[in-house]
Write a protein that holds these residues in place. Structure first.
Motif, PDB file in Angstrom:
ATOM      1  N   LEU A  81      -3.645 -10.643  -3.137  1.00 32.35           N
ATOM      2  CA  LEU A  81      -3.355 -11.813  -2.300  1.00 32.35           C
ATOM      3  C   LEU A  81      -3.660 -11.517  -0.838  1.00 32.35           C
ATOM      4  N   ALA A  82      -3.233 -10.345  -0.365  1.00 27.78           N
ATOM      5  CA  ALA A  82      -3.480 -10.000   1.038  1.00 27.78           C
ATOM      6  C   ALA A  82      -4.985 -10.014   1.329  1.00 27.78           C
ATOM      7  N   ARG A  83      -5.771  -9.493   0.386  1.00 22.22           N
ATOM      8  CA  ARG A  83      -7.235  -9.470   0.567  1.00 22.22           C
ATOM      9  C   ARG A  83      -7.783 -10.893   0.599  1.00 22.22           C
ATOM     10  N   ALA A  84      -7.305 -11.738  -0.294  1.00 22.83           N
ATOM     11  CA  ALA A  84      -7.793 -13.130  -0.352  1.00 22.83           C
ATOM     12  C   ALA A  84      -7.439 -13.882   0.932  1.00 22.83           C
ATOM     13  N   ILE A  85      -6.266 -13.602   1.491  1.00 28.03           N
ATOM     14  CA  ILE A  85      -5.859 -14.277   2.739  1.00 28.03           C
ATOM     15  C   ILE A  85      -6.778 -13.834   3.876  1.00 28.03           C
ATOM     16  N   ARG A  86      -6.999 -12.522   3.978  1.00 30.61           N
ATOM     17  CA  ARG A  86      -7.856 -12.006   5.064  1.00 30.61           C
ATOM     18  C   ARG A  86      -9.265 -12.594   4.946  1.00 30.61           C
ATOM     19  N   ALA A  87      -9.752 -12.708   3.693  1.00 31.25           N
ATOM     20  CA  ALA A  87     -11.113 -13.230   3.486  1.00 31.25           C
ATOM     21  C   ALA A  87     -11.188 -14.715   3.833  1.00 31.25           C
ATOM     22  N   ALA A  88     -10.051 -15.417   3.743  1.00 34.05           N
ATOM     23  CA  ALA A  88     -10.056 -16.865   4.011  1.00 34.05           C
ATOM     24  C   ALA A  88      -9.958 -17.172   5.504  1.00 34.05           C
ATOM     25  N   LEU A  89      -9.674 -16.159   6.311  1.00 38.85           N
ATOM     26  CA  LEU A  89      -9.471 -16.401   7.747  1.00 38.85           C
ATOM     27  C   LEU A  89     -10.796 -16.642   8.466  1.00 38.85           C
ATOM     28  N   PRO A  90     -10.780 -17.521   9.475  1.00 40.96           N
ATOM     29  CA  PRO A  90     -11.997 -17.711  10.261  1.00 40.96           C
ATOM     30  C   PRO A  90     -12.379 -16.405  10.947  1.00 40.96           C
ATOM     31  N   PRO A  91     -13.680 -16.160  11.165  1.00 44.88           N
ATOM     32  CA  PRO A  91     -14.102 -14.896  11.785  1.00 44.88           C
ATOM     33  C   PRO A  91     -13.443 -14.712  13.148  1.00 44.88           C
ATOM     34  N   GLY A  92     -13.098 -13.473  13.468  1.00 39.37           N
ATOM     35  CA  GLY A  92     -12.527 -13.156  14.784  1.00 39.37           C
ATOM     36  C   GLY A  92     -11.038 -13.440  14.881  1.00 39.37           C
ATOM     37  N   GLN A  93     -10.411 -13.776  13.759  1.00 39.02           N
ATOM     38  CA  GLN A  93      -8.962 -14.074  13.770  1.00 39.02           C
ATOM     39  C   GLN A  93      -8.173 -12.854  14.249  1.00 39.02           C
ATOM     40  N   GLN A  94      -7.317 -13.084  15.245  1.00 37.99           N
ATOM     41  CA  GLN A  94      -6.490 -12.003  15.768  1.00 37.99           C
ATOM     42  C   GLN A  94      -5.338 -11.723  14.796  1.00 37.99           C
ATOM     43  N   GLU A  95      -4.911 -10.505  14.743  1.00 43.75           N
ATOM     44  CA  GLU A  95      -3.745 -10.092  13.963  1.00 43.75           C
ATOM     45  C   GLU A  95      -3.674 -10.690  12.555  1.00 43.75           C
ATOM     46  N   PRO A  96      -4.644 -10.355  11.704  1.00 42.36           N
ATOM     47  CA  PRO A  96      -4.633 -10.918  10.344  1.00 42.36           C
ATOM     48  C   PRO A  96      -3.350 -10.602   9.570  1.00 42.36           C
ATOM     49  N   ASP A  97      -2.735  -9.424   9.869  1.00 40.13           N
ATOM     50  CA  ASP A  97      -1.509  -9.073   9.133  1.00 40.13           C
ATOM     51  C   ASP A  97      -0.372 -10.064   9.391  1.00 40.13           C
ATOM     52  N   THR A  98      -0.370 -10.657  10.591  1.00 40.58           N
ATOM     53  CA  THR A  98       0.669 -11.647  10.905  1.00 40.58           C
ATOM     54  C   THR A  98       0.494 -12.868  10.000  1.00 40.58           C
ATOM     55  N   VAL A  99      -0.751 -13.250   9.781  1.00 46.95           N
ATOM     56  CA  VAL A  99      -1.012 -14.403   8.908  1.00 46.95           C
ATOM     57  C   VAL A  99      -0.616 -14.047   7.468  1.00 46.95           C
ATOM     58  N   VAL A 100      -0.986 -12.840   7.045  1.00 51.64           N
ATOM     59  CA  VAL A 100      -0.627 -12.414   5.680  1.00 51.64           C
ATOM     60  C   VAL A 100       0.900 -12.469   5.514  1.00 51.64           C
TER      61      VAL A 100
END
Ligand SMILES: C[S@@+](CC[C@H](N)C(=O)[O-])C[C@H]1O[C@@H](n2cnc3c(N)ncnc32)[C@H](O)[C@@H]1O
Length: 345
Positions: free
Chosen positions: A232-251
């Motif tokens: 799931l964490a990988r799928a969330i990171r892959a769904a983020l727009p390029p250049g998204q800051q702090e992907p872990d916060t979104v996860v």
């Protein structure tokens, strides 16, 4: 001795610092390895299998317990708040403790009973706090003198990959506080329509990228099923727009939203808050610790409503935050907010 008969050795970790939860056997056995546990605590970390009570002093002050009183801990967890409050009502007082977690509850009860207070002063129930009013009708018909609720998940739940709350290690995408009931997060994620997923992310985590993420996750699950936390964490990171800051916060926010959904946390909290004034004895105090805006909003509105209609005599004028020292010693306290209310006499 044949290979099959030989006792299995505990898995050792390579190097000096265990990384995986199952390798941290010393931290998980504080009675035998007290020194190791103390070292982990001193480093500002929470030892595996343990939870550090948050804003303990502030909760104690707000509840102002006296000997002989009845106190309810609606979210027992590790029992950190409960042990402290139980001591404060001695001699003659009682603790009624609740939790929905069948894995941790027996361990917490054993810890409480080992503190040496009279056995009859401790009552432990595996119950959702949404049903507190029903429970108190038999346990404390005149109401409790004080109630504490420390919302969300415990560190034991969070840190154990088998429970599916963490994306730092791989584990089944479960996220249920009571794994014996309800639907695990992987099943919810497999079936939820895209629109509902977007709404869930928005409503439960104030996720600004809810629509984009819902689209990406629906596309990802069509390619292959998402059944583990790291998938799931990988799928969330892959769904983020390029250049998204702090992907872990979104996860983290997506995990939080799914957790709230599978445990129906807001429905339970709303029911608890509605019934709370009736659960308190006249002049009784309640303290609630929240960890995100969805929780705090609900507590704030319920307390304000209760003050307006006279069920509460007084409420916290503003939110109380952890001290700088606590934040330094325990980073997990960083999002904590404490509110309190006092029932009308
Ligand atoms: C943050 S921990 C509490 C930690 C505890 N105050 C301590 O000092 O160890 C929250 C606990 O509440 C439990 N919980 C969450 N929602 C609940 C509910 N609706 N009813 C009962 N227990 C709940 C969780 O299973 C978890 O053990």
């Amino acid at each position: 001795m044949s290979e099959a008969e030989r006792p299995r050795r505990r898995r050792r970790y390579a190097g000096t610092h265990p990384r995986r939860f199952e390798e941290k056997y010393k931290e998980r056995d504080p009675a035998r390895y007290g020194e190791e546990v103390a070292k982990v605590l001193a480093s500002g970390k929470t030892p595996a299998g343990m939870h550090r009570p948050i804003m303990l002093r502030e909760v104690r002050e707000v509840l102002a317990l006296k000997p002989g009183e009845t106190v309810v801990d609606a979210t027992l967890g590790y029992g950190g708040h409960a042990g402290d409050l139980l001591a404060a009502v001695q001699p003659g007082g009682r603790l009624i403790a609740l939790d929905v977690d069948p894995v941790e509850l027996p361990k917490a009860e054993a810890r409480l009973r080992a503190l040496g207070f009279p056995d009859e002063s401790i009552r432990v129930h595996r119950t959702n706090f949404a049903g507190l009013a029903r429970l108190l009708a038999t346990e404390a018909p005149a109401g409790a003198h004080a109630i504490v609720a420390d919302l969300g998940v415990s560190s034991m739940q969070l840190d154990d990959p088998a429970r599916g709350f963490t994306f730092k290690d791989d584990g089944p995408l479960d996220l249920r506080m009571n794994p014996e009931r309800g639907t695990p997060a992987h099943a919810l994620l497999a079936a939820v329509p895209e629109k509902d997923l977007a709404r869930l992310l928005n409503d439960y985590s104030d996720e600004p990228l809810a629509t984009v993420l819902a689209r990406g996750l629906v596309e990802a699950r069509a390619r292959s099923r998402i059944t583990t936390t790291t998938q799931l964490a990988r799928a969330i990171r892959a769904a983020l727009p390029p250049g998204q800051q702090e992907p872990d916060t979104v996860v983290r926010r997506v995990f939080q939203a799914l957790r709230i959904a599978v445990n129906d946390e807001f429905a339970a909290l709303e029911m608890f808050l509605r019934r709370l004034p009736a659960c308190l004895a006249p002049g009784g105090r309640v303290a609630i610790l929240t960890f995100h805006s969805g929780e705090d909003r609900r507590v704030k509105h319920a307390f304000r409503g209760g003050l307006m209609d006279g069920r509460y005599a007084e409420i916290a004028p503003e939110v109380i935050r952890p001290s700088t020292e606590e934040l330094r010693a325990n980073p997990r306290a960083s999002s904590a907010k404490l509110r309190w209310a006092r029932a009308a006499s």
